[in-house]
Every structure is written in C-alpha cells, then in structure tokens.
Design an enzyme around this catalytic site. Structure first.
Site, short mmCIF file in Angstrom:
data_model
loop_
_atom_site.label_atom_id
_atom_site.label_comp_id
_atom_site.label_asym_id
_atom_site.label_seq_id
_atom_site.Cartn_x
_atom_site.Cartn_y
_atom_site.Cartn_z
CE LYS A 1 -3.91 2.22 1.20
NZ LYS A 1 -4.96 2.34 0.21
CB CYS B 1 -2.49 10.02 -4.16
SG CYS B 1 -3.85 9.73 -2.99
C1 DHB Z 1 -5.46 6.41 -2.40
C2 DHB Z 1 -5.98 6.48 -3.65
C3 DHB Z 1 -5.18 6.36 -4.74
O1 DHB Z 1 -5.65 6.41 -6.01
C4 DHB Z 1 -3.82 6.19 -4.57
O2 DHB Z 1 -3.03 6.11 -5.63
C5 DHB Z 1 -3.29 6.12 -3.31
C6 DHB Z 1 -4.11 6.23 -2.22
C7 DHB Z 1 -6.33 6.57 -1.22
O3 DHB Z 1 -7.31 7.31 -1.28
O4 DHB Z 1 -6.03 5.97 -0.18
#
Ligand code: DHB
Length: 540
Positions: free
Chosen positions: A180, A276
C-alpha cells in the site's frame, strides 16, 4: 430497473461479481457458468409462467458428460461481450428471481462446495489447467531489470495494507508483491463510507485518503518476513514498496529511510505515487508538470547521493505511478519529463484511478462517498479503455529503457493480453483483486495462458507491443472468428434446447387442455339452450 438495483443491491452484486470473474455462456433462458472450484459447469435456467419468471437450478453438469458444452465454455474467449451480457442479464433476469427461489450467493457457494467434496477430482484438476507442459506458456517478464515469474501482480491499494494481506498475494500466482502507498506516519484515512461499487460491477469509487501503517511498517524486517516468508530470501518473488508522501520532503525522507534500512536488499523496487487524487487540498502531482519535474529532480539527487556513497546504501529501481492522461499534448509533456529523468525512472505504472469522479444515490439525493464532497477516484472495468490508451501512448513516447506497467480495469486474461499488446511489460490488478481476492491472480494468469495457447504464443515477447493497425482483412477475420464461436455455442446446448422445448410443450399442453374445457362447456351450454328452445316450440 433502477428500483430493482436499489432494492436488492447486495445479492445482485454478489452474483454479478461471481459471473464477472468466471467464464460463462448463455442462451435465451439459460446461463452456464464455469466454476473452477468444482469439476462441473453450473447451469441456471429459468422459465416464464403465469406468476412470472421461475428459476430452475442451479444444476451441476459434470464436465466429463457435457463435453460439447464444456468445450463451448472453454472456447468462448469473447469475455468482454459475454461478461457484459451476463452482467446485464443478472439484473434483468436473475436478480428478480432470487428472492422467490431463496437462492443466495452463499447457498450457491455451499452447494458447490458440497459437490466438490463428493467430486473425486482434486481442486487442481478441477481448474482448467491444460494437461501438457507445452500448454503452459511462459508468462514471466522482466520489469526494470527485475525478473518476475508472472507478469501479473497487485496494484498498490486494495488488500495491500497489512503483512497478512501481502502474504496472501505472495502465496498466490502474482508475480510480485506491492505494498500500500506509505506515508511517513501511519494514518487512518478519510471517514467512512469512502468506497462504493456500482451495482453493475463496471465501476468502483474510492476516496480512502491513504490509510496505511506508515513507512516504518512496510520496510520493517518483521513485515517483510511475515508477508514474503521464503519468497523474499532468494528473490523468488520481488517485494516492492509504494510511497505517497504528502510533501516532497516526506517523499525524500522515506527514500532516505529505505536507503539506510537493514531490509534495503529485500526491497526490489520503489513505486513513487505521483497520482493520488484523494488527499484533500493537494493537487494530483502528475497533472502539475512543473512540480513533477521538481520532484523527480530532487529524488534523483537522493538516488545519486546514496548510490555514489561507499556505505552500501544503493536504492532499488524506481517506478512512478501516473494519473490517466486524456490529451495528446499532456502525454507529450509528461513523457518529456520522464525521458529527461530516464536514468532515474525505470518504469511507469499507468494508470491510477480517474480522479474526482462522483456517484450519486438517487434516494438520498447525495453522493455515496462521504468525504471530499463525494469526489473520488474511479476504477474498475470502466477505466480499462483509458488505461489501454495510456499504455499505448506512453509506450510510443517513452525511451525504451523505461518499462510500462498497465493498470486499470483488469479482470481477465484477455484484459492482460490487450494491455501487453498495447506495450505493457507487466500488469497490475487493483479493483478485481479488491473484489475477488488474491485468487484472481491464479485465474487471470491461467486465462492469459489459455489465450496464448490458442494463439500459439509461447512467451510475453511474442505479442508485447505488437498491436496492429486497423485493416479490412483484420476486421473480416474477427467477424469470421465471432461467427465460428457463435456456431460452437449453439451446437453445444442440447440440454438447454431440449429443456426449453419440454417447457414450451408443457405450456402448450396446458393451453390446449384449457381450450378443450372451454369448448366442451360452450357446446354443453349451446346444446342445453337448443333443447330448451325445442321444448318451447308449440306442438302442431
Ligand atoms: C489512495 C488512492 C489512490 O488512487 C492512490 O493512488 C493512493 C491512495 C487513497 O485514497 O487511499
């Protein structure tokens, strides 16, 4: 239709997802679904009677006995069409039937597992594993110089936040394990609800706000040992860490921590998230070209400092996760920056979610997602076409030393095949992994191998980046193949035809019986009428 979806979302959703992840063929009143966990094809049939539609089934048809049908299910590679048809059908036909028959996904699954226990064949045999090794094409690849036993692995995001979740990926057929996206400190993310799945299974939204356990967790020896077990030791399966710092300084700090971590050699790659969309008040970096260049310049400095010192602090190869681009000029601007940093950037992962999408609940007249006014990243099958275009475009613009990893809407071997054809070196799976769990890697890999066998490709290089230009000959060939598949399908449905004939014969019989009854009564009434009118006639 709308009401139906809103009233019974969960059952319909379960079945839709189930069908979306399995090969199936259908006729007017029947759907056959392959269930790799049992040695059979599952048949659902329905008939129309006075009180509406009635579901017959599910029925397990042994593959052995149903050779024609089985080969039709296997031969049916038009996943896109079939899966769409089935998905659509699950709402129009199956969902309304389910409450009457009390059939739920759970019952369906337990029904399958009972039969599985009875089945003498092992689980492995029950999946459609081709028998000879020549039917196991090589799906390995090399990404940024890192060998991957399979070109399919997880995207950073769903089911990658904990060592336990990462372990499941490591134990599947995924070619690598990606964490993650980490921030400097652990954080819980945005308030719930922060995810939503469209009832038709075609799209999902998330605005999680980067919930994660912090960089220290993802690079700790205990996390890597628990997640990777033996894998991490002899580099059998690469472990990769995704970084999504909230500021440039955060990203540089996390890189430095990796460089000086005792686990550095167990981390095969770093994926820097420039895409993100869910950090409130922060732009998507990949859309701000000046900032993108600035970040990559600063990151290159950290790499140079560490890789040139004598303390053995070499950082692993770097990839960057990009947002989806929609304009040729933006593709060119992004590619120019990446090419400028080609000594640093070894691969791109394209695409992240389509940022700031919105799904509205018609009943509450409000968004489904609570934070950020409902704006959230869009993923799932709906974004596959944008992913294909991004992979194709970047492959043509980027220096050959920068690999392209395709991400977006992948849920079948065919999707992987298409992305590789467009130029991907490897493919990540996000939403399908979220919904189906890590067993999706085994299934998708097997489906890719089946396509390769059919097309006589023995390795990824045989078709990587070899997308052809549109041609009349190609279109004609495609039409011919589809026709052949339709014919195979029709020929392979003796059971469905016989049963539907039986069903319609029974309906006709009832109709004629009723008609005869009505005629008898009519004749009797007429006779009685006639006799009484005779009696009433005056005698001469
Ligand atoms: C999240 C969403 C994303 O598209 C990403 O690349 C990383 C994190 C999120 O909202 O946690």
């Amino acid at each position: 239709m709308l009401l139906l979806q809103q009233q019974r979302p969960s059952r319909a959703k379960h079945l839709t997802r189930y069908q979306a992840s399995h090969r199936s063929v259908q006729s007017d009143n029947t759907v056959f679904i392959e269930d790799p966990s049992v040695d059979a094809i599952i048949r659902y049939r329905w008939i129309q009677n006075e009180s509406g539609r009635k579901l017959l089934g599910p029925l397990l048809l042994p593959k052995k006995k149903e050779k024609n049908l089985w080969s039709a299910v296997c031969a049916n590679r038009r996943y896109e069409t079939v899966v769409t048809v089935i998905k659509d059908m699950s709402f129009r036909y199956l969902a309304p039937l389910m409450p009457t028959t009390k059939l739920s996904h759970a019952i369906f699954r337990s029904f399958c597992s009972q039969n599985k226990t009875r089945s003498p064949k092992s689980n492995k045999q029950a999946t459609m594993a081709p028998s000879s090794s020549s039917e196991h094409p090589d799906v390995s690849t090399s990404l940024a110089g890192i060998p991957l036993s399979s070109c399919i692995y997880n995207a950073s995001g769903p089911r990658s936040g904990t060592a336990a979740a990462l372990q499941k990926i490591a134990q599947s057929k995924a070619g690598a394990v990606l964490s993650k996206s980490a921030t400097v400190d652990s954080q819980t993310g945005n308030p719930l609800p922060r995810t939503w799945h469209a009832p038709d299974g075609l799209a999902s939204l998330n605005s999680e706000g980067l919930p994660n356990n912090g960089i220290a967790y993802y690079i700790s020896a205990s996390t890597i040992a628990e997640a990777m077990g033996e894998c991490s030791d002899n580099n059998k399966k690469p472990y990769m860490v995704s970084l999504s710092g909230k500021t440039l300084a955060d990203n540089l700090q996390m890189l430095q921590r990796i460089a000086t971590s005792p686990t550095r050699s167990k981390i095969s790659a770093i994926e820097l998230n420039l895409a993100c969309p869910n950090v409130i008040g922060k732009p998507i970096i990949g859309f701000d070209f000046e900032q993108m260049d600035e970040i990559l310049t600063a990151v290159a400095q950290v790499y140079n400092d560490n890789n040139n010192d004598n303390n053995n602090h070499q950082l692993p190869p770097l990839g960057v996760k990009l947002p989806p681009y929609l304009d040729f000029q933006h593709f060119a601007l992004a590619a120019d920056i990446l090419n400028k940093h080609k000594d640093l950037v070894r691969y791109i992962a394209s695409i992240n979610t389509i940022g700031n999408s919105l799904a509205i609940d018609v009943y509450s007249e409000a968004p489904y997602i609570s934070s950020n006014s409902g704006f959230a990243g869009l993923s799932g099958p709906a974004v596959k076409y944008t992913a294909l275009a991004n992979v194709r475009k970047f492959r043509s613009l980027l220096d050959a030393s920068i690999d392209v990893v395709g991400v977006g809407g992948v849920q079948s071997g065919q999707d992987v095949f298409e992305l590789i054809l467009a130029g991907a070196t490897a493919v990540q799976v996000a939403t399908c992994h979220w919904i189906e769990g890590p067993k999706c890697f085994d299934r998708i890999c097997q489906e890719l191998q089946e396509i390769m066998v059919e097309k006589k490709y023995t390795k990824i290089e045989d078709f990587k980046g070899k997308l052809k230009e549109w041609s009349k000959e190609g279109a004609n060939l495609s039409r011919l193949r589809k026709k052949e598949a339709d014919t195979t399908l029709k020929e392979a449905q003796p059971t469905a035809t016989t049963t539907s004939v039986t069903a319609s014969t029974a309906a006709e019989l009832t109709f004629y019986k009723t008609l005869c009854g009505v005629l008898v009564i009519l004749v009797a009434v007429l006779c009685a009428d006639w006799r009484s009118s005779i009696k009433l006639l005056p005698t001469e």
